[in-house]
Design a protein around this motif. Structure first.
Motif, PDB file in Angstrom:
ATOM      1  N   UNK A   6      34.270  29.294 -12.379  1.00 28.52           N
ATOM      2  CA  UNK A   6      34.901  29.502 -11.080  1.00 28.52           C
ATOM      3  C   UNK A   6      34.535  30.877 -10.512  1.00 28.52           C
ATOM      4  N   UNK A   7      34.481  31.888 -11.369  1.00 32.38           N
ATOM      5  CA  UNK A   7      34.107  33.236 -10.942  1.00 32.38           C
ATOM      6  C   UNK A   7      32.684  33.249 -10.378  1.00 32.38           C
ATOM      7  N   UNK A   8      31.779  32.540 -11.007  1.00 30.40           N
ATOM      8  CA  UNK A   8      30.381  32.504 -10.571  1.00 30.40           C
ATOM      9  C   UNK A   8      30.210  31.765  -9.247  1.00 30.40           C
ATOM     10  N   UNK A   9      31.111  30.836  -8.922  1.00 29.87           N
ATOM     11  CA  UNK A   9      30.996  30.069  -7.692  1.00 29.87           C
ATOM     12  C   UNK A   9      31.875  30.602  -6.559  1.00 29.87           C
ATOM     13  N   UNK A  10      32.584  31.692  -6.786  1.00 34.14           N
ATOM     14  CA  UNK A  10      33.439  32.266  -5.757  1.00 34.14           C
ATOM     15  C   UNK A  10      32.618  33.174  -4.858  1.00 34.14           C
ATOM     16  N   UNK A  11      32.757  32.968  -3.550  1.00 34.27           N
ATOM     17  CA  UNK A  11      32.046  33.797  -2.576  1.00 34.27           C
ATOM     18  C   UNK A  11      32.833  33.820  -1.276  1.00 34.27           C
ATOM     19  N   UNK A  12      32.666  34.892  -0.514  1.00 32.28           N
ATOM     20  CA  UNK A  12      33.265  34.949   0.811  1.00 32.28           C
ATOM     21  C   UNK A  12      32.378  35.792   1.707  1.00 32.28           C
ATOM     22  N   UNK A  13      32.500  35.539   2.998  1.00 33.29           N
ATOM     23  CA  UNK A  13      31.730  36.275   3.985  1.00 33.29           C
ATOM     24  C   UNK A  13      32.618  36.544   5.185  1.00 33.29           C
ATOM     25  N   UNK A  21      34.837  31.025   3.045  1.00 37.08           N
ATOM     26  CA  UNK A  21      35.286  31.148   1.665  1.00 37.08           C
ATOM     27  C   UNK A  21      34.768  29.978   0.858  1.00 37.08           C
ATOM     28  N   UNK A  22      34.366  30.241  -0.377  1.00 41.66           N
ATOM     29  CA  UNK A  22      33.966  29.172  -1.283  1.00 41.66           C
ATOM     30  C   UNK A  22      34.526  29.516  -2.662  1.00 41.66           C
ATOM     31  N   UNK A  23      35.193  28.552  -3.277  1.00 42.40           N
ATOM     32  CA  UNK A  23      35.750  28.768  -4.608  1.00 42.40           C
ATOM     33  C   UNK A  23      35.838  27.442  -5.339  1.00 42.40           C
ATOM     34  N   UNK A  24      35.945  27.513  -6.632  1.00 45.73           N
ATOM     35  CA  UNK A  24      36.096  26.313  -7.441  1.00 45.73           C
ATOM     36  C   UNK A  24      35.158  26.327  -8.624  1.00 45.73           C
ATOM     37  N   UNK A  27      35.023  21.285  -8.861  1.00 44.98           N
ATOM     38  CA  UNK A  27      35.067  20.870  -7.460  1.00 44.98           C
ATOM     39  C   UNK A  27      35.079  22.145  -6.630  1.00 44.98           C
ATOM     40  N   UNK A  28      34.209  22.239  -5.675  1.00 41.05           N
ATOM     41  CA  UNK A  28      34.070  23.447  -4.882  1.00 41.05           C
ATOM     42  C   UNK A  28      34.738  23.232  -3.530  1.00 41.05           C
ATOM     43  N   UNK A  29      35.616  24.172  -3.165  1.00 37.71           N
ATOM     44  CA  UNK A  29      36.301  24.135  -1.882  1.00 37.71           C
ATOM     45  C   UNK A  29      35.656  25.157  -0.959  1.00 37.71           C
ATOM     46  N   UNK A  30      35.305  24.733   0.230  1.00 39.70           N
ATOM     47  CA  UNK A  30      34.718  25.617   1.231  1.00 39.70           C
ATOM     48  C   UNK A  30      35.629  25.634   2.443  1.00 39.70           C
ATOM     49  N   UNK A  31      35.911  26.834   2.941  1.00 37.24           N
ATOM     50  CA  UNK A  31      36.771  26.995   4.107  1.00 37.24           C
ATOM     51  C   UNK A  31      36.063  27.900   5.099  1.00 37.24           C
ATOM     52  N   UNK A  32      35.927  27.452   6.319  1.00 33.23           N
ATOM     53  CA  UNK A  32      35.395  28.245   7.419  1.00 33.23           C
ATOM     54  C   UNK A  32      36.468  28.249   8.494  1.00 33.23           C
ATOM     55  N   UNK A  33      36.946  29.430   8.855  1.00 38.03           N
ATOM     56  CA  UNK A  33      38.021  29.518   9.832  1.00 38.03           C
ATOM     57  C   UNK A  33      37.868  30.765  10.684  1.00 38.03           C
ATOM     58  N   UNK A  34      38.571  30.776  11.799  1.00 34.80           N
ATOM     59  CA  UNK A  34      38.589  31.935  12.679  1.00 34.80           C
ATOM     60  C   UNK A  34      39.668  32.900  12.219  1.00 34.80           C
ATOM     61  N   UNK A  35      39.419  34.179  12.466  1.00 33.10           N
ATOM     62  CA  UNK A  35      40.380  35.206  12.077  1.00 33.10           C
ATOM     63  C   UNK A  35      41.705  35.024  12.804  1.00 33.10           C
ATOM     64  N   UNK A  36      41.678  34.554  14.040  1.00 29.87           N
ATOM     65  CA  UNK A  36      42.914  34.365  14.810  1.00 29.87           C
ATOM     66  C   UNK A  36      43.801  33.280  14.217  1.00 29.87           C
ATOM     67  N   UNK A  37      43.238  32.365  13.435  1.00 29.32           N
ATOM     68  CA  UNK A  37      44.002  31.281  12.826  1.00 29.32           C
ATOM     69  C   UNK A  37      44.690  31.694  11.525  1.00 29.32           C
ATOM     70  N   UNK A  72      40.080  34.096  -6.607  1.00 32.94           N
ATOM     71  CA  UNK A  72      40.383  34.834  -7.825  1.00 32.94           C
ATOM     72  C   UNK A  72      39.263  35.810  -8.149  1.00 32.94           C
ATOM     73  N   UNK A  73      39.636  36.938  -8.705  1.00 32.29           N
ATOM     74  CA  UNK A  73      38.711  37.920  -9.264  1.00 32.29           C
ATOM     75  C   UNK A  73      37.704  38.458  -8.253  1.00 32.29           C
ATOM     76  N   UNK A  74      38.222  38.991  -7.151  1.00 33.30           N
ATOM     77  CA  UNK A  74      37.416  39.689  -6.158  1.00 33.30           C
ATOM     78  C   UNK A  74      37.470  41.173  -6.494  1.00 33.30           C
ATOM     79  N   UNK A  75      36.374  41.884  -6.317  1.00 34.83           N
ATOM     80  CA  UNK A  75      36.321  43.312  -6.607  1.00 34.83           C
ATOM     81  C   UNK A  75      37.405  44.049  -5.822  1.00 34.83           C
ATOM     82  N   UNK A  76      38.228  44.829  -6.495  1.00 37.50           N
ATOM     83  CA  UNK A  76      39.367  45.480  -5.841  1.00 37.50           C
ATOM     84  C   UNK A  76      38.945  46.587  -4.888  1.00 37.50           C
ATOM     85  N   UNK A  77      37.715  47.062  -4.967  1.00 36.66           N
ATOM     86  CA  UNK A  77      37.263  48.084  -4.021  1.00 36.66           C
ATOM     87  C   UNK A  77      37.058  47.509  -2.619  1.00 36.66           C
ATOM     88  N   UNK A  78      37.080  46.185  -2.487  1.00 31.92           N
ATOM     89  CA  UNK A  78      36.914  45.543  -1.178  1.00 31.92           C
ATOM     90  C   UNK A  78      38.226  45.407  -0.414  1.00 31.92           C
TER      91      UNK A  78
END
Length: 120
Positions: A6-13, A21-24, A27-37, A72-78
């Protein structure tokens, strides 16, 4: 093994007004959304995550029903980067001029005329 996968497949932009967002693991879940939402952004760190310098990020999206995504497990410096990106959503959110927001704001906490305010 599942947590490592799961750590290897987690990504965000983060882009100007969008987040992807992509995690899992299996099964991989992908979410694309607007900041206003986005309604809420929450950071969590367990003792083990603190030792490794990572954190969990929960994003609550305005949908029907409300959708909560956890990375899960995103670098805390971000954390400052993510927080400043989220706080910039005030530019994206528009309040309907026909709504009763202004009247609610004035009536929410009226100060009675008989209350004296002392400044010391």
């Amino acid at each position: 093994m599942n947590r490592i996968r799961e750590y290897r497949h987690t990504a965000f932009r983060l882009e100007d007004t969008h987040v992807q967002l992509r995690s899992g693991a299996f099964t991989v879940e992908t979410l694309v959304t607007k900041r206003a939402k986005l309604l809420e952004l929450q950071f969590e760190r367990s003792l083990l995550q603190r030792m490794f310098g990572v954190m969990s990020v929960k994003l609550t999206n305005r949908a029907h029903p409300v959708h909560v995504t956890t990375l899960l497990d995103i670098d805390s410096s971000l954390q400052p980067l993510i927080t400043s990106w989220f706080e910039a959503r005030t530019k994206d959110v528009e309040i309907d001029p026909h709504s009763q927001y202004s009247s609610l704001k004035q009536e929410a906490c009226p100060i009675p005329s008989y209350v004296e305010v002392n400044s010391k």
